[in-house]
Enzyme design. Structure first.
Site, PDB file in Angstrom:
ATOM      1  N   ARG A 208       2.814 -11.474   4.535  1.00  0.00           N
ATOM      2  CA  ARG A 208       2.835 -10.037   4.824  1.00  0.00           C
ATOM      3  C   ARG A 208       2.074  -9.682   6.102  1.00  0.00           C
ATOM      4  O   ARG A 208       1.518  -8.586   6.216  1.00  0.00           O
ATOM      5  CB  ARG A 208       2.282  -9.234   3.641  1.00  0.00           C
ATOM      6  CG  ARG A 208       3.060  -9.387   2.356  1.00  0.00           C
ATOM      7  CD  ARG A 208       4.502  -8.908   2.490  1.00  0.00           C
ATOM      8  NE  ARG A 208       5.253  -9.241   1.295  1.00  0.00           N
ATOM      9  CZ  ARG A 208       5.933 -10.373   1.136  1.00  0.00           C
ATOM     10  NH1 ARG A 208       5.958 -11.267   2.109  1.00  0.00           N
ATOM     11  NH2 ARG A 208       6.589 -10.620   0.034  1.00  0.00           N
TER      12      ARG A 208
ATOM     13  N   CYS B 275       7.157  -3.458  -3.907  1.00  0.00           N
ATOM     14  CA  CYS B 275       5.855  -3.915  -4.405  1.00  0.00           C
ATOM     15  C   CYS B 275       4.742  -3.070  -3.777  1.00  0.00           C
ATOM     16  O   CYS B 275       4.671  -2.926  -2.554  1.00  0.00           O
ATOM     17  CB  CYS B 275       5.642  -5.384  -4.079  1.00  0.00           C
ATOM     18  SG  CYS B 275       6.646  -6.489  -5.092  1.00  0.00           S
TER      19      CYS B 275
ATOM     20  N   GLU C 227       0.216  -2.978  -0.236  1.00  0.00           N
ATOM     21  CA  GLU C 227       1.320  -3.323   0.653  1.00  0.00           C
ATOM     22  C   GLU C 227       1.960  -2.040   1.180  1.00  0.00           C
ATOM     23  O   GLU C 227       2.467  -1.995   2.285  1.00  0.00           O
ATOM     24  CB  GLU C 227       2.357  -4.173  -0.108  1.00  0.00           C
ATOM     25  CG  GLU C 227       3.411  -4.803   0.767  1.00  0.00           C
ATOM     26  CD  GLU C 227       4.200  -5.862   0.036  1.00  0.00           C
ATOM     27  OE1 GLU C 227       5.441  -5.875   0.194  1.00  0.00           O
ATOM     28  OE2 GLU C 227       3.593  -6.670  -0.701  1.00  0.00           O
TER      29      GLU C 227
END
Length: 313
Positions: free
Chosen positions: A179, A227, A308
Site C-alpha cells: 500500500r 478495506c 487505508e
C-alpha cells in the site's frame, strides 16, 4: 454554507479557462456518496493547465487536494477549503499499446482498463479485478490484494512535483511496497506497464473468476470504500511471535462486526469494511466508527490499526 474562499478563487481561476465547479459536492463523488463540499473543483485538461493550477495555489497559499475515483476517500461533512484537482478530463483517460508496453494516463479507470487489456490479450492486470481506482490513485497506494499488486508490471511513472517539475521515474528507481511507493511527487501523470501476450478468452475468464471470488468474500454491493484499514506489518521471516492476523480478523475477534454509529456500521460480511446506509448517509458517522474500531482493537489486542481510507480534511 458555501466556502468563504469562493470569492477569492473566482477572479483567480476564471482567467485560466480551466473547467471549474464552485461549492462542489465532492462528498457525493466518493464511493460513500456522502460528505461535504469543496471551495472549487478544477478539471485541468493538460499538463500545462495542471501546472498553472499548482502555481496559482502556491502563490496564494491555497490548499490543494487531489481527487481520483473517490474509491478510498471519506470527505467529512465540513468539506474542504481549497482547490480540489481532478484528472477526469478526456485527455487524462487514454492509453496506447506498443509491443506489449501499455502507456496509460492517470485518470483512466482501473477496472475498465483491466477489461480492455483482457480483450486485447495482454496479461498482467487481471489480478486487480474488482479494485475500484483511477490509475494514478492505484499507483500511489500500490493497489492490490490476494492476487497481486499494480506495481508488479510498471516500468515507468511520469510525475509532476508541487513546484511543477516533471520527471520520468524508471523501474530501477521505483519501489513498491504494501500500500505504498517511494513516489514523493503529488501528481502521477501516466505510467508504462510491460504486459505479456495471452489468450483473450482465458484472461476474461480469469478476470471473472477473481471478481466473483471478491464478490462472495466482500460486501461489494454496500456503500463503502473497500478495506478501511491496512493489514499490520508482517513479522520478519523466522521471528518468534504470535500468529499473524490481518486487520479484518483483528476487528472480528474484537467483536466489532455489526457495530454501528448512526448511519454507519462495521460490515457483518467482512469486518474490514465500514458501510454507510443508502438512506440519509452521514460521513461523520463513518469517521466515528473508524475511530471507535481503532481504539477498540488497540485496547483489545494492543495493535494500532492504520487507515487505508483517506479522510478529508
Amino acid at each position: 454554507m458555501p466556502s468563504t474562499l469562493i470569492p477569492q478563487l473566482k477572479p483567480l481561476l476564471a482567467p485560466t479557462g480551466i473547467r471549474t465547479l464552485y461549492d462542489a459536492p465532492i462528498g457525493e463523488m466518493t464511493w460513500y456518496k456522502t460528505g461535504g463540499r469543496a471551495s472549487a473543483l478544477c478539471y485541468p485538461a493538460s499538463e500545462s493547465e495542471l501546472y498553472s493550477l499548482i502555481s496559482l495555489a502556491g502563490n496564494h497559499n491555497i490548499p490543494i487536494y487531489i481527487l481520483g475515483s473517490g474509491a478510498n476517500l471519506l470527505v467529512l461533512n465540513q468539506g474542504v477549503q481549497g482547490i480540489v484537482i481532478s484528472l477526469d478530463s478526456p485527455p487524462w483517460k487514454t492509453y496506447t499499446v506498443n509491443n506489449n508496453v501499455l502507456t496509460v494516463k492517470a485518470g483512466y479507470d482501473l477496472m475498465k482498463l483491466i477489461h480492455e487489456t483482457a480483450k486485447l490479450g495482454l496479461a498482467g492486470l487481471e489480478p486487480l479485478a474488482g479494485i475500484p481506482a483511477s490509475i494514478g490513485g492505484a499507483i500511489c497506494m500500490n493497489a492490490g490484494g490476494t492476487f497481486g499488486e499494480i506495481g508488479t508490471h510498471i516500468t515507468r511513472v511520469r510525475t509532476m512535483s508541487a513546484a511543477g517539475q516533471i520527471q520520468d521515474i524508471a523501474k530501477d528507481d521505483l519501489q513498491f511496497k504494501y500500500r505504498s511507493t517511494n513516489i514523493t511527487d503529488p501528481f502521477i501523470l501516466e505510467a508504462d506497464f510491460l504486459l505479456t501476450s495471452a489468450d483473450p478468452s482465458a484472461l476474461r475468464a480469469k478476470v471473472k473468476e477473481i471478481f466473483d471470488y471478491k464478490k462472495n468474500a466482500q460486501p461489494m454491493a454496500d456503500r463503502s470504500a473497500g478495506c478501511t484499514f491496512k493489514n499490520p506489518p508482517q513479522p520478519p521471516e523466522g521471528a518468534q511471535c504470535a500468529t499473524y492476523k490481518p486487520a479484518g480478523q483483528l476487528i472480528d475477534e474484537s467483536n466489532l462486526k455489526g457495530f454501528r454509529i448512526g448511519t454507519a456500521e462495521v460490515s457483518t460480511v467482512h469486518a474490514n469494511f465500514i458501510a454507510v446506509d443508502r438512506d440519509n448517509p452521514n460521513a461523520d458517522d463513518v469517521a466515528a466508527v473508524i475511530d471507535h474500531v481503532q481504539k477498540a482493537v488497540l485496547e483489545k489486542v494492543g495493535i494500532q490499526l492504520q487507515r487505508e481510507v483517506i479522510i478529508w480534511p
